[in-house]
Design an enzyme around this catalytic site. Structure first.
Site, PDB file in Angstrom:
ATOM      1  N   LYS A 198       1.145  -0.818  -0.263  1.00  0.00           N
ATOM      2  CA  LYS A 198      -0.153  -0.378  -0.008  1.00  0.00           C
ATOM      3  C   LYS A 198       0.656   1.156  -0.281  1.00  0.00           C
ATOM      4  O   LYS A 198       1.952   1.283   0.741  1.00  0.00           O
ATOM      5  CB  LYS A 198      -0.924   0.162   1.333  1.00  0.00           C
ATOM      6  CG  LYS A 198      -1.487   1.184   1.675  1.00  0.00           C
ATOM      7  CD  LYS A 198      -3.238   0.974   3.027  1.00  0.00           C
ATOM      8  CE  LYS A 198      -3.598   2.194   2.832  1.00  0.00           C
ATOM      9  NZ  LYS A 198      -4.559   2.135   4.237  1.00  0.00           N
TER      10      LYS A 198
ATOM     11  N   SER B 121      -9.122  -0.781   7.348  1.00  0.00           N
ATOM     12  CA  SER B 121      -8.628  -0.369   6.027  1.00  0.00           C
ATOM     13  C   SER B 121      -8.127  -1.769   5.530  1.00  0.00           C
ATOM     14  O   SER B 121      -8.174  -2.052   4.123  1.00  0.00           O
ATOM     15  CB  SER B 121      -7.766   0.577   5.930  1.00  0.00           C
ATOM     16  OG  SER B 121      -8.424   1.648   5.899  1.00  0.00           O
TER      17      SER B 121
ATOM     18  N   SER C  28      -9.543   1.715   3.255  1.00  0.00           N
ATOM     19  CA  SER C  28      -8.962   2.092   2.619  1.00  0.00           C
ATOM     20  C   SER C  28      -8.045   1.676   1.704  1.00  0.00           C
ATOM     21  O   SER C  28      -7.163   2.116   0.294  1.00  0.00           O
ATOM     22  CB  SER C  28      -8.171   3.402   2.777  1.00  0.00           C
ATOM     23  OG  SER C  28      -6.968   3.299   3.729  1.00  0.00           O
TER      24      SER C  28
HETATM   25  N1  GLN Z   1     -12.697   4.581   7.227  1.00  0.00           N
HETATM   26  C1  GLN Z   1     -12.279   4.237   8.040  1.00  0.00           C
HETATM   27  C2  GLN Z   1     -11.515   5.926   7.884  1.00  0.00           C
HETATM   28  O1  GLN Z   1     -11.993   6.072   7.333  1.00  0.00           O
HETATM   29  C3  GLN Z   1     -10.739   3.266   8.137  1.00  0.00           C
HETATM   30  C4  GLN Z   1      -9.303   3.908   7.796  1.00  0.00           C
HETATM   31  C5  GLN Z   1      -8.442   2.938   7.731  1.00  0.00           C
HETATM   32  O2  GLN Z   1      -8.747   1.749   8.812  1.00  0.00           O
HETATM   33  N2  GLN Z   1      -7.522   3.115   7.675  1.00  0.00           N
HETATM   34  O3  GLN Z   1     -11.176   6.728   8.521  1.00  0.00           O
END
Ligand code: GLN
Length: 483
Positions: free
Chosen positions: A78, A177, A153
């Protein structure tokens, strides 16, 4: 070419038997990446370099050198994980020309065990989002249905494994994410315990939640990667120190005696499965699977969990507060995007650089985080959210006195159509209801891709154990995936 590289151990056995080579594997993935370019999973592919590394490994192996644990395994990262000498953008304009000057500890460990890093993967900007629609470099498409999001994400990391563009990938999980995109794409996604894997070299979003996680096709693959990247690190004092026992250092035994016949005490939260936002088909699939587990001798108990409605608000207060502080370093002076306009006084210069560099969602979160930390509102929001976090930790400790495993859905719906939630940030945040619990409490969680919805999309079950019990989590998962 008939090669699909279905598992790390299968691939490595073929390497040893001389049936394939690392170079052939890299060629296979480069061709697949080329063919599936429109998925937009990759921000950068390091093809030549990966081929060179593959040839080197082939030579070493053929010269009789022992193979590293991840010898020849083709990995995607990532774009929030530092790889020395390679660009790192967090899918943001603000880091457009930034090049990493060191390796993340996880990357260092992958390389030490002879993995081949093939590229950096698209994600939501600074890992903020649940659909990969917040990337400055475009949406990632779900390979199962290209009109739908891959989740986020770590959307690129999930799709890369889903579409066979690498063997395993790393993502990061601050509030879901890794698990949620894994769920949307029908692959495995593991969030280790907070403090199991070093965060050194991971671009910070919310430092008391962030953890590097793993996407894969099989539990043994995921376990092997965890074993490699886990463990203490002089650069991250929050990582658990090894005690000498292999499992305390993250070693996972999945051999036939490794928990194969164990009967588990499983709990789920009543409120979670009766939640009005949960797709009834997901609820029914999970309940019917728990019946099967009962028949097999496990116990499955529905327990009350009255804190459910507090967890999303608590998560968004705490994570944005931490983000507003972490992202203060992107000021256009030390590194990152700098406005072209040179006739500004300093404050105006910062403002302009940051306004140009950050995307809409990141700005929203910096504003929200700054607000909840401001003098007049600190107690009303930040302190309250910390109290919720503490209550959750206490409740969770109690639950694990009586149970081995907690199960929940991973997400309330299957992958949604691109654009559906973009105008409604609250709806997007609420979709994290089942994943942020593990981040607030630090426990490990995994999304197991067990089902296909009548709409054709995959979905699964999320399993969690107490902190640092990845061994039980993966043994349980192995058992459940083999049914
Ligand atoms: N969807 C969550 C957020 O927007 C999780 C994001 C993540 O785990 N990086 O914060």
């Amino acid at each position: 070419m008939g090669l699909t590289f279905q598992s790390i151990s299968g691939y490595q056995a073929e390497l040893q038997a001389g049936k394939t080579t690392c170079e052939e594997a890299v060629h296979h993935y480069l061709a697949a990446i080329q063919q599936q370019q429109e998925l937009n999973a990759w921000l950068r592919v390091y093809g030549e370099e990966a081929l060179e590394k593959a040839r080197l490994l082939d030579q070493r192996r053929q010269n009789g050198h022992p193979m590293g644990k991840l010898h020849g395994v083709v990995v995607g990262l990532k774009d929030v994980i530092a790889y020395k000498g390679h660009p790192l953008s967090a899918s943001s304009r603000i880091l457009k020309d930034y090049v990493s000057i060191y390796n993340a500890t996880a990357v260092e460990k992958l390389l030490m065990e002879e993995a081949i890093i093939i590229g950096h993967l698209n994600c939501d900007e600074f890992a903020m989002g649940s659909s990969n629609e917040n990337s400055a470099y475009g949406n990632v498409l779900n390979a199962r249905d290209r009109k739908r999001v891959p989740g986020g994400s770590s959307g690129g990391s999930a799709v890369a494994v889903q579409a066979g563009l690498c063997m395993v990938s790393l993502g990061s999980d601050t509030g879901g994410s890794v698990r949620q995109p894994a769920d949307f794409c029908g692959v495995l996604g593991l969030k280790p315990t907070y403090g199991r894997v070093s965060r050194y070299g991971l671009i910070a979003y919310a430092s008391s939640f962030d953890v590097i996680g793993i996407f894969g096709q099989t539990i043994p693959d995921v376990a092997k990667v965890l074993e490699v990247i886990a463990g203490e690190d002089e650069f991250d004092s929050t990582v658990k120190r090894g005690t000498g026992k292999p499992e305390d250092n993250g070693a996972i035994s999945l051999d036939p005696t490794g928990g194969a016949g164990r009967k588990y005490r499983i709990a789920y939260f009543k409120e979670a499965l009766t939640h009005p936002g949960l797709d009834p088909e997901i609820r029914d699939a999970i309940l019917s699977r728990t019946n099967r587990w009962r028949e097999e001798g496990h116990t499955v108990t529905a327990i009350d969990f009255e804190l459910l409605d507090y967890i999303v608000p608590a998560y968004y207060v705490l994570s944005t507060a931490e983000a507003s502080s972490n992202l203060a370093r992107f000021d256009g002076v030390r590194y990152g995007h700098r406005t072209e306009d040179r006739n500004l006084e300093l404050t105006e210069f910062y403002k302009r650089s940051r306004s140009e560099g950050f995307g809409k969602e990141v700005k929203r979160r910096i504003l929200l985080g700054t607000f909840v930390l401001s003098a007049g509102y600190y107690d009303a929001y930040f302190t309250k959210a910390q109290q919720v976090r503490k209550r959750l930790a206490e409740r969770t400790d109690l639950i694990f006195k009586d149970f081995d495993i907690i199960i929940l859905p991973t997400a309330p719906t299957t992958a949604f159509p691109i654009g559906e939630k973009m105008d409604d940030p609250i709806a997007m945040y609420l979709a994290d209801i089942y994943t942020v619990y593990a981040n607030l409490t630090g426990i490990p969680g995994i999304s197991l891709p067990l089902f296909v919805h009548t709409n054709g999309m995959p979905f699964g079950i999320q399993a969690m154990t107490s902190r640092f019990d990845e061994l039980s989590l993966l043994q349980f998962s192995h058992q459940m995936m083999q049914q």
